[in-house]
Design a protein around this motif. Structure first.
Motif, PDB file in Angstrom:
ATOM      1  N   ARG A  73      81.497  33.781  48.094  1.00  0.00           N
ATOM      2  CA  ARG A  73      80.305  34.098  47.304  1.00  0.00           C
ATOM      3  C   ARG A  73      79.541  35.298  47.869  1.00  0.00           C
ATOM      4  N   ALA A  74      79.824  35.703  49.110  1.00  0.00           N
ATOM      5  CA  ALA A  74      79.073  36.805  49.712  1.00  0.00           C
ATOM      6  C   ALA A  74      79.978  37.606  50.633  1.00  0.00           C
ATOM      7  N   LEU A  75      79.424  38.696  51.178  1.00  0.00           N
ATOM      8  CA  LEU A  75      80.122  39.604  52.079  1.00  0.00           C
ATOM      9  C   LEU A  75      79.262  39.811  53.316  1.00  0.00           C
ATOM     10  N   TYR A  76      79.879  40.311  54.378  1.00  0.00           N
ATOM     11  CA  TYR A  76      79.092  40.739  55.535  1.00  0.00           C
ATOM     12  C   TYR A  76      78.509  42.112  55.243  1.00  0.00           C
ATOM     13  N   THR A  77      77.227  42.267  55.535  1.00  0.00           N
ATOM     14  CA  THR A  77      76.528  43.529  55.301  1.00  0.00           C
ATOM     15  C   THR A  77      75.764  43.914  56.559  1.00  0.00           C
ATOM     16  N   LEU A  78      75.360  45.179  56.623  1.00  0.00           N
ATOM     17  CA  LEU A  78      74.536  45.635  57.742  1.00  0.00           C
ATOM     18  C   LEU A  78      73.246  44.822  57.842  1.00  0.00           C
ATOM     19  N   GLU A  79      72.660  44.512  56.695  1.00  0.00           N
ATOM     20  CA  GLU A  79      71.442  43.715  56.684  1.00  0.00           C
ATOM     21  C   GLU A  79      71.732  42.233  56.909  1.00  0.00           C
ATOM     22  N   GLY A  80      72.819  41.754  56.310  1.00  0.00           N
ATOM     23  CA  GLY A  80      73.127  40.333  56.378  1.00  0.00           C
ATOM     24  C   GLY A  80      73.412  39.830  57.776  1.00  0.00           C
ATOM     25  N   LEU A  81      73.913  40.689  58.653  1.00  0.00           N
ATOM     26  CA  LEU A  81      74.174  40.274  60.030  1.00  0.00           C
ATOM     27  C   LEU A  81      72.879  39.898  60.757  1.00  0.00           C
ATOM     28  N   MET A  82      71.746  40.312  60.215  1.00  0.00           N
ATOM     29  CA  MET A  82      70.448  39.999  60.840  1.00  0.00           C
ATOM     30  C   MET A  82      69.808  38.746  60.253  1.00  0.00           C
ATOM     31  N   GLU A  83      70.450  38.143  59.264  1.00  0.00           N
ATOM     32  CA  GLU A  83      69.863  36.968  58.625  1.00  0.00           C
ATOM     33  C   GLU A  83      70.140  35.718  59.436  1.00  0.00           C
ATOM     34  N   GLY A  84      69.107  34.944  59.685  1.00  0.00           N
ATOM     35  CA  GLY A  84      69.256  33.693  60.406  1.00  0.00           C
ATOM     36  C   GLY A  84      69.341  32.517  59.452  1.00  0.00           C
ATOM     37  N   VAL A  85      69.740  31.376  59.964  1.00  0.00           N
ATOM     38  CA  VAL A  85      69.779  30.140  59.191  1.00  0.00           C
ATOM     39  C   VAL A  85      68.583  29.291  59.616  1.00  0.00           C
ATOM     40  N   GLY A  86      67.666  29.066  58.679  1.00  0.00           N
ATOM     41  CA  GLY A  86      66.440  28.355  59.042  1.00  0.00           C
ATOM     42  C   GLY A  86      65.634  29.181  60.028  1.00  0.00           C
ATOM     43  N   ARG A  87      65.257  28.567  61.148  1.00  0.00           N
ATOM     44  CA  ARG A  87      64.511  29.278  62.188  1.00  0.00           C
ATOM     45  C   ARG A  87      65.429  29.723  63.318  1.00  0.00           C
ATOM     46  N   GLY A  88      66.727  29.571  63.121  1.00  0.00           N
ATOM     47  CA  GLY A  88      67.668  29.921  64.169  1.00  0.00           C
ATOM     48  C   GLY A  88      67.872  31.424  64.285  1.00  0.00           C
ATOM     49  N   ARG A  89      68.553  31.811  65.340  1.00  0.00           N
ATOM     50  CA  ARG A  89      68.842  33.219  65.564  1.00  0.00           C
ATOM     51  C   ARG A  89      69.888  33.715  64.564  1.00  0.00           C
ATOM     52  N   SER A  90      69.862  35.006  64.311  1.00  0.00           N
ATOM     53  CA  SER A  90      70.867  35.612  63.435  1.00  0.00           C
ATOM     54  C   SER A  90      72.190  35.738  64.174  1.00  0.00           C
ATOM     55  N   LEU A  91      73.253  35.992  63.410  1.00  0.00           N
ATOM     56  CA  LEU A  91      74.571  36.195  63.998  1.00  0.00           C
ATOM     57  C   LEU A  91      74.555  37.403  64.929  1.00  0.00           C
ATOM     58  N   LEU A  92      73.856  38.460  64.519  1.00  0.00           N
ATOM     59  CA  LEU A  92      73.776  39.649  65.361  1.00  0.00           C
ATOM     60  C   LEU A  92      73.091  39.328  66.689  1.00  0.00           C
ATOM     61  N   GLN A  93      72.020  38.560  66.646  1.00  0.00           N
ATOM     62  CA  GLN A  93      71.317  38.184  67.873  1.00  0.00           C
ATOM     63  C   GLN A  93      72.192  37.327  68.783  1.00  0.00           C
ATOM     64  N   LYS A  94      72.961  36.416  68.197  1.00  0.00           N
ATOM     65  CA  LYS A  94      73.830  35.552  69.005  1.00  0.00           C
ATOM     66  C   LYS A  94      74.914  36.364  69.706  1.00  0.00           C
ATOM     67  N   LEU A  95      75.551  37.273  68.971  1.00  0.00           N
ATOM     68  CA  LEU A  95      76.603  38.090  69.569  1.00  0.00           C
ATOM     69  C   LEU A  95      76.028  39.019  70.635  1.00  0.00           C
ATOM     70  N   PHE A  96      74.843  39.555  70.384  1.00  0.00           N
ATOM     71  CA  PHE A  96      74.200  40.445  71.347  1.00  0.00           C
ATOM     72  C   PHE A  96      73.846  39.671  72.620  1.00  0.00           C
ATOM     73  N   ALA A  97      73.308  38.478  72.473  1.00  0.00           N
ATOM     74  CA  ALA A  97      72.942  37.674  73.647  1.00  0.00           C
ATOM     75  C   ALA A  97      74.185  37.353  74.484  1.00  0.00           C
ATOM     76  N   ALA A  98      75.294  37.019  73.824  1.00  0.00           N
ATOM     77  CA  ALA A  98      76.530  36.756  74.553  1.00  0.00           C
ATOM     78  C   ALA A  98      76.992  38.013  75.292  1.00  0.00           C
TER      79      ALA A  98
END
Length: 489
Positions: A73-98
């Motif tokens: 239903r969706a694609l990965y986008t430059l903006e979408g990588l910054m979207e979090g689920v609920g109050r959680g961190r975004s995928l970009l933030q998780k990968l950066f922290a790792a």
């Protein structure tokens, strides 16, 4: 909740399949990686499977996050990588922290692997060769969507440009990766190359092992070649050894594949076949190019030891399996050993297996009294009836009679349970066809196969003294078209 649980289970399956897929090359003595972890304890979000090089190897540590999506239903986008689920961190933030934790231990690559593809705005900056971001992404003065996205990434991560640039240089985005079914096929190919059993049962054993390592935790999650070899041996994943020597004949048709060992003869026909469109070579290409190559292959294999089987491997149409068998007939002493998927597992069938007592039921009906051709439908694993009726409607005065051959109990996907069954059906089919030719006084036999490839190979070996046999292939539209003519004498 039920749908959410199913999604989680699919996600776990995809993650573990991918883990097993990247673990298998550790079995190779020349692998540049020495160890691996499943769910690495110190890798943060990039922990699903990690690979660690041998000392001095020219590769970098890889920490991989695997994400599965149940639909597209969706694609990965430059903006979408910054979207979090609920109050959680975004995928970009998780990968950066790792990455911030892992980079202190030396050079590292942080991977995101997912079945969702990238949208064009992100995809234009991804290299197809190695999943890196292109140099254009790091332009000093970006414009358009990239300029806005990079500014948002800097703000989102709370870093300066030099830190973001270093992170992005180590980031790998393997997007639009295989579906579960495609990944299972890739896993089977890698297992086959390393002499392991393939199919749902062996894959399930491997995935159970990964789950067990994760549940036990600690050093159980650390894997190397020796540990994998012990697991494979203890869980019965090795392909049974055979004492019978063999020489390899590989033919690449629908696709190229690599099997264990090296073939004595290898024919690459992939340029003549297209699986998606069901395109096959013309009769003239078959007669003038492919058939001579097959005959040359037989000449080259003629010097093999008398006791040696021909180890045939190939992703080819059923009619090609028939043709290979016809070119290496049983009456000439040629014997095959072939891979065959049966009951969810890939096994080896031998053309000299002892026939079982399975019977082949034949139904005949007269069609056009003054016609000279016989139509034979060899259906073991499925009912070709509706497609055959449409085929007959398109050739209203072509056939003297129609002979339908099927196992007792009707055709179904488990009808041929062993090589003994396959040999029995091939022997009986040849005799039924011979009797029908005599009874109806036909000159040419038209054969529509709907059977395992190994069964078609064994039948082809026995198609002697039946006159011309025209083999048909199923088309993309669901009908049948003539593919090649076998002169059986």
């Amino acid at each position: 909740m039920g749908e959410q649980s199913a999604s989680r289970m699919e996600g776990d399956r995809y993650q573990h399949l991918y883990s097993w897929y990247v673990l298998l090359p550790l079995l190779d003595g020349n692998s540049p990686f020495e160890t691996a972890f499943v769910e690495h304890p110190e890798a943060g979000a990039a922990d699903d499977v990690t690979l660690h090089p041998r000392p001095g190897a020219a590769v970098t540590r890889q920490y991989i996050q695997v994400k599965w999506h149940v639909d597209h239903r969706a694609l990965y986008t430059l903006e979408g990588l910054m979207e979090g689920v609920g109050r959680g961190r975004s995928l970009l933030q998780k990968l950066f922290a790792a990455w911030r934790v892992l980079r202190d231990q030396g050079p590292v690559e942080v991977w995101l692997v997912s079945n969702w593809p990238a949208d064009p705005e992100l995809g234009r900056y991804l290299q197809g060769r190695d999943c890196r971001l292109l140099e254009d992404f790091f332009a000093e003065a970006p414009t358009g969507g990239l300029k806005a996205a990079r500014s948002r990434w800097l703000e989102h991560l709370g870093v300066e440009w030099d830190v973001l640039r270093a992170f992005c240089a180590d980031l790998r985005l393997r997007l639009g990766f295989a579906s579960i079914a495609e990944l299972e096929e890739r896993v089977d190919e890698r297992m086959c190359m390393r002499g392991l059993r393939q199919g749902p049962e062996p894959r399930a054993i491997a995935l159970d092992g990964i789950r067990e390592w994760i549940e036990v935790g600690g050093e159980a999650k650390r894997l190397d070649r020796a540990k994998l070899q012990t697991f494979i041996r203890d869980r019965g994943l090795l392909e049974p050894e055979t004492d019978t020597p063999g020489v390899g004949l590989w033919i690449h048709g629908w696709a190229r594949r690599q099997w264990r060992g090296q073939p004595a003869v290898e024919l690459d026909w992939t340029s003549h076949f297209d699986r998606d469109t069901r395109a096959v070579p013309t009769e003239s290409v078959w007669r003038e190019q492919l058939l001579p190559e097959l005959r040359e292959a037989r000449r080259r294999l003629a010097s093999r030891p008398t006791e040696a089987l021909i180890d045939f491997r190939g992703k080819v149409p059923l009619s090609v399996s028939l043709a290979v068998g016809a070119c290496f007939p049983e009456v000439a002493g040629d014997r095959f050993r072939v891979e065959q998927a049966t009951r969810g597992e890939t096994v080896l069938w031998s053309s000299d297996a002892k026939p079982t007592r399975r019977q082949l039921h034949g139904t005949e009906r007269e069609s056009v009294p003054d016609a000279r051709d016989l139509l034979v439908v060899f259906q073991l694993t499925g009912d070709a009836g509706p497609d055959v009726e449409r085929f007959l409607a398109g050739h209203p005065r072509r056939f003297r009679a129609v002979l339908v051959l099927e196992p007792e109990g009707g055709p179904h996907d488990g009808a041929v349970g062993s090589d003994g069954d396959a040999v029995a059906f091939a022997v009986l089919a040849r005799e039924r066809i011979r009797q029908a030719r005599v009874r109806w006084r036909t000159a040419t036999t038209h054969l529509i196969p709907y059977a395992p490839a190994g069964c078609c190979l064994f039948l082809g070996q026995r198609l002697n003294a039946l006159g011309p046999v025209v083999a048909y292939e199923r088309t993309a539209a669901g009908g049948y078209a003539p593919f090649l003519t076998l002169e059986t004498g």
